[in-house]
Design a protein around this motif. Structure first.
Motif, PDB file in Angstrom:
ATOM      1  N   VAL A   9       0.854  -1.194   0.000  1.00  0.00           N
ATOM      2  CA  VAL A   9       0.000   0.000   0.000  1.00  0.00           C
ATOM      3  C   VAL A   9       0.886   1.238   0.000  1.00  0.00           C
ATOM      4  O   VAL A   9       1.827   1.346   0.793  1.00  0.00           O
ATOM      5  CB  VAL A   9      -0.928   0.006   1.232  1.00  0.00           C
ATOM      6  CG1 VAL A   9      -1.695   1.315   1.314  1.00  0.00           C
ATOM      7  CG2 VAL A   9      -1.881  -1.172   1.179  1.00  0.00           C
ATOM      8  N   HIS A  25      -9.914  -0.590  -2.980  1.00  0.00           N
ATOM      9  CA  HIS A  25      -8.532  -0.589  -3.450  1.00  0.00           C
ATOM     10  C   HIS A  25      -8.488   0.227  -4.743  1.00  0.00           C
ATOM     11  O   HIS A  25      -9.304   0.005  -5.650  1.00  0.00           O
ATOM     12  CB  HIS A  25      -8.046  -2.006  -3.744  1.00  0.00           C
ATOM     13  CG  HIS A  25      -7.952  -2.878  -2.530  1.00  0.00           C
ATOM     14  ND1 HIS A  25      -7.762  -2.392  -1.261  1.00  0.00           N
ATOM     15  CD2 HIS A  25      -8.007  -4.226  -2.394  1.00  0.00           C
ATOM     16  CE1 HIS A  25      -7.709  -3.370  -0.400  1.00  0.00           C
ATOM     17  NE2 HIS A  25      -7.862  -4.503  -1.056  1.00  0.00           N
ATOM     18  N   THR A  43      -7.417   2.294   0.010  1.00  0.00           N
ATOM     19  CA  THR A  43      -5.996   1.962   0.014  1.00  0.00           C
ATOM     20  C   THR A  43      -5.484   2.101  -1.413  1.00  0.00           C
ATOM     21  O   THR A  43      -6.066   1.535  -2.347  1.00  0.00           O
ATOM     22  CB  THR A  43      -5.741   0.534   0.531  1.00  0.00           C
ATOM     23  OG1 THR A  43      -6.442  -0.403  -0.291  1.00  0.00           O
ATOM     24  CG2 THR A  43      -6.228   0.390   1.959  1.00  0.00           C
ATOM     25  N   CYS A  99     -13.592  -4.144  -1.582  1.00  0.00           N
ATOM     26  CA  CYS A  99     -13.053  -5.212  -0.762  1.00  0.00           C
ATOM     27  C   CYS A  99     -13.802  -5.247   0.579  1.00  0.00           C
ATOM     28  O   CYS A  99     -14.817  -4.573   0.760  1.00  0.00           O
ATOM     29  CB  CYS A  99     -11.547  -5.000  -0.544  1.00  0.00           C
ATOM     30  SG  CYS A  99     -10.681  -6.471   0.068  1.00  0.00           S
TER      31      CYS A  99
END
Length: 228
Positions: free
Chosen positions: A80, A133, A160, A113
């Motif tokens: 990340v 994501h 992220t 997610c």
């Protein structure tokens, strides 16, 4: 291939193969995962030696999907670059739709997610914060979101930001077999990434939620593999 820890290239190759009901050629695996063909060959040979995969006339396929699912769910998370938190008063499905709309306009690849992805394909509990994501930073103020400068726990959406491998996602055909046509509405992260995210939280029923996700995924994959 380490006995206890899989490298990220190994996670990418094996996740792609696990998420593909049909056999896959080595060159296709390399293209989908961004891993060199030489490295793919090494990974598949090591996985074959462990009994996880096998090569048939039509390509490589998974031999032990349950064991591989559980190993990948316990693997290291993707790298990340930054984590961004946002808050909105819209209901959560609408927040996801707005994020997807603005990501498309900004040419940002996005995957859902965590609990909200799991809820689409294997409902177990009422989902809370949305986890996304993205492959680059996502600007959401124009969609009515407010940046959260405190803790991600105060946010309604946590993004992220890091590299997204194009071939790594929950295959829409498997998603539909798990949760029906509505499960295809959002781009979902790979199933083992969803499982890993659930296990990383502190919810008391995370293990049960992942078990439900695993069973539905394996059943859907088996059925699609049978008719492939």
């Amino acid at each position: 291939m380490s006995e206890n820890k899989l490298a990220r290239a190994e996670v990418a190759v094996l996740s792609f193969l696990l998420g593909s009901p049909a056999p896959q050629r080595q060159v296709g695996i390399a293209e989908a995962t961004g891993v060199t063909q030489a490295r793919v060959s090494q990974i598949l040979s090591a996985a074959d030696a462990r009994g996880w995969t096998e090569r048939g006339a039509d390509g490589w396929q998974v031999r032990q999907p349950r064991e591989l699912f559980e190993r990948l769910a316990a693997a290291r998370p993707p790298k990340v670059d930054v984590i961004e938190s946002w808050y909105s008063l819209d209901d959560m499905p609408r927040q996801i739709e707005l994020a997807l709309e603005h990501a498309a306009a900004q040419r940002v690849s996005l995957q859902v997610c965590g609990d909200w992805a799991a809820d689409r394909v294997a409902p177990w509990r009422i989902p809370d914060i949305v986890f996304l994501h993205a492959d680059s930073r996502l600007e959401l103020e124009q969609a009515g979101f407010v940046p959260v400068e405190t803790s991600p726990a105060d946010a309604t959406i946590v993004v992220t930001v890091g590299k997204l491998v194009p071939g790594l996602h929950l295959d829409p055909s498997i998603a539909a077999a798990m949760g029906g046509p509505s499960a295809q509405a959002w781009p979902l992260a790979p199933v083992t990434e969803i499982a890993r995210h659930l296990l990383s939280g502190d919810a008391p029923d995370a293990v049960e939620a992942v078990a439900e996700l695993e069973e539905r995924f394996l059943a859907a994959r088996s059925e699609l593999e049978r008719v492939a």
